[in-house]
Design a protein around this motif. Structure first.
Motif, PDB file in Angstrom:
ATOM      1  N   THR A  11       1.257  -1.340  -0.105  1.00 22.81           N
ATOM      2  CA  THR A  11      -0.009   0.253  -0.532  1.00 22.81           C
ATOM      3  C   THR A  11       1.306   0.978   0.181  1.00 22.81           C
ATOM      4  O   THR A  11       1.887   1.293   1.051  1.00 22.81           O
ATOM      5  N   ILE A  44      -0.681   2.233  -5.057  1.00 25.17           N
ATOM      6  CA  ILE A  44      -1.366   1.117  -4.669  1.00 25.17           C
ATOM      7  C   ILE A  44      -2.373   1.613  -3.005  1.00 25.17           C
ATOM      8  O   ILE A  44      -1.908   2.075  -2.378  1.00 25.17           O
ATOM      9  N   THR A  45      -3.754   0.857  -3.315  1.00 23.39           N
ATOM     10  CA  THR A  45      -4.265   1.383  -2.223  1.00 23.39           C
ATOM     11  C   THR A  45      -4.447  -0.038  -1.252  1.00 23.39           C
ATOM     12  O   THR A  45      -3.926   0.198   0.441  1.00 23.39           O
ATOM     13  N   LYS A  46      -5.025  -0.958  -1.682  1.00 19.82           N
ATOM     14  CA  LYS A  46      -4.943  -1.861  -1.079  1.00 19.82           C
ATOM     15  C   LYS A  46      -3.784  -3.569  -2.145  1.00 19.82           C
ATOM     16  O   LYS A  46      -4.460  -3.600  -3.381  1.00 19.82           O
ATOM     17  N   SER A  48      -5.524  -6.742  -3.362  1.00 23.79           N
ATOM     18  CA  SER A  48      -6.908  -7.636  -3.354  1.00 23.79           C
ATOM     19  C   SER A  48      -7.387  -8.456  -2.912  1.00 23.79           C
ATOM     20  O   SER A  48      -8.151  -8.755  -2.283  1.00 23.79           O
ATOM     21  N   TYR A  59      -4.233  -6.031  -7.021  1.00 20.84           N
ATOM     22  CA  TYR A  59      -3.938  -4.535  -6.255  1.00 20.84           C
ATOM     23  C   TYR A  59      -5.200  -3.946  -6.858  1.00 20.84           C
ATOM     24  O   TYR A  59      -5.328  -3.856  -7.564  1.00 20.84           O
ATOM     25  N   LEU A  60      -5.404  -2.872  -6.033  1.00 20.19           N
ATOM     26  CA  LEU A  60      -6.974  -2.109  -5.951  1.00 20.19           C
ATOM     27  C   LEU A  60      -5.485  -0.849  -5.722  1.00 20.19           C
ATOM     28  O   LEU A  60      -5.071  -0.878  -5.717  1.00 20.19           O
ATOM     29  N   VAL A  61      -6.294   0.081  -7.336  1.00 17.25           N
ATOM     30  CA  VAL A  61      -5.614   1.618  -6.946  1.00 17.25           C
ATOM     31  C   VAL A  61      -5.941   3.082  -7.540  1.00 17.25           C
ATOM     32  O   VAL A  61      -6.990   2.952  -6.648  1.00 17.25           O
ATOM     33  N   ASP A  62      -4.972   3.648  -6.788  1.00 15.98           N
ATOM     34  CA  ASP A  62      -6.584   5.176  -6.424  1.00 15.98           C
ATOM     35  C   ASP A  62      -7.198   5.676  -7.972  1.00 15.98           C
ATOM     36  O   ASP A  62      -8.196   6.122  -7.776  1.00 15.98           O
ATOM     37  N   GLY A  66     -10.062   2.168  -7.271  1.00 15.15           N
ATOM     38  CA  GLY A  66     -10.662   0.790  -6.268  1.00 15.15           C
ATOM     39  C   GLY A  66     -11.678  -0.392  -8.031  1.00 15.15           C
ATOM     40  O   GLY A  66     -11.773  -1.119  -6.777  1.00 15.15           O
ATOM     41  N   HIS A  69      -9.425  -4.585 -10.243  1.00 19.55           N
ATOM     42  CA  HIS A  69      -8.405  -5.278  -9.763  1.00 19.55           C
ATOM     43  C   HIS A  69      -7.296  -5.709 -10.451  1.00 19.55           C
ATOM     44  O   HIS A  69      -7.178  -6.565 -11.928  1.00 19.55           O
TER      45      HIS A  69
END
Ligand SMILES: [Zn+2]
Length: 116
Positions: A11, A44-46, A48, A59-62, A66, A69
């Motif tokens: 993240t 990258i926000t998290k 997934s 990954y989820l991105v800004d 989100g 994927h």
């Protein structure tokens, strides 16, 4: 299983998004709505999930809030500090052979003191 490239993002990491490649007998896990983000910088926000079959981390991105994927394997990391871009941090004087910092190397480089 071997370590998969692109599975170690965290993240907050900045990346350039890339298009997912096709996987034989599996999905490319791609939607045409994702095309607009390819080549763009994202954070990258998290993490997934881990994609079945391939083992790729998704990954989820800004920048798409989100919505999609993204496969880490197709991302390019953005170098926040780029030490590789600094090719030279000094040069040797061709006369006195002293090392001078912050000088551009050249076959005829002479340090400040030798020029005088
Ligand atoms: Zn010199």
């Amino acid at each position: 299983m071997d370590t998969i490239v692109g599975n170690s993002y965290k993240t907050g990491d900045e990346v350039i998004l890339g298009k997912h490649q096709a996987i034989p007998n599996w999905s490319s896990n791609w939607n045409s709505d994702m095309e607009q983000y390819v080549g763009k910088k994202a954070t990258i926000t998290k993490l997934s999930m881990v994609e079945p079959v391939t083992g790729y981390h998704l990954y989820l991105v800004d920048i798409d809030v989100g919505a999609w994927h993204w496969r880490g394997v197709n991302m390019t990391p953005v170098q926040v500090s780029a030490p590789a871009a600094v090719k030279h941090d000094g040069a040797f004087c061709t006369r006195c052979k002293n090392y001078v910092q912050y000088a551009e190397p050249s076959p005829t480089f002479r340090c400040w003191s030798c020029r005088h």
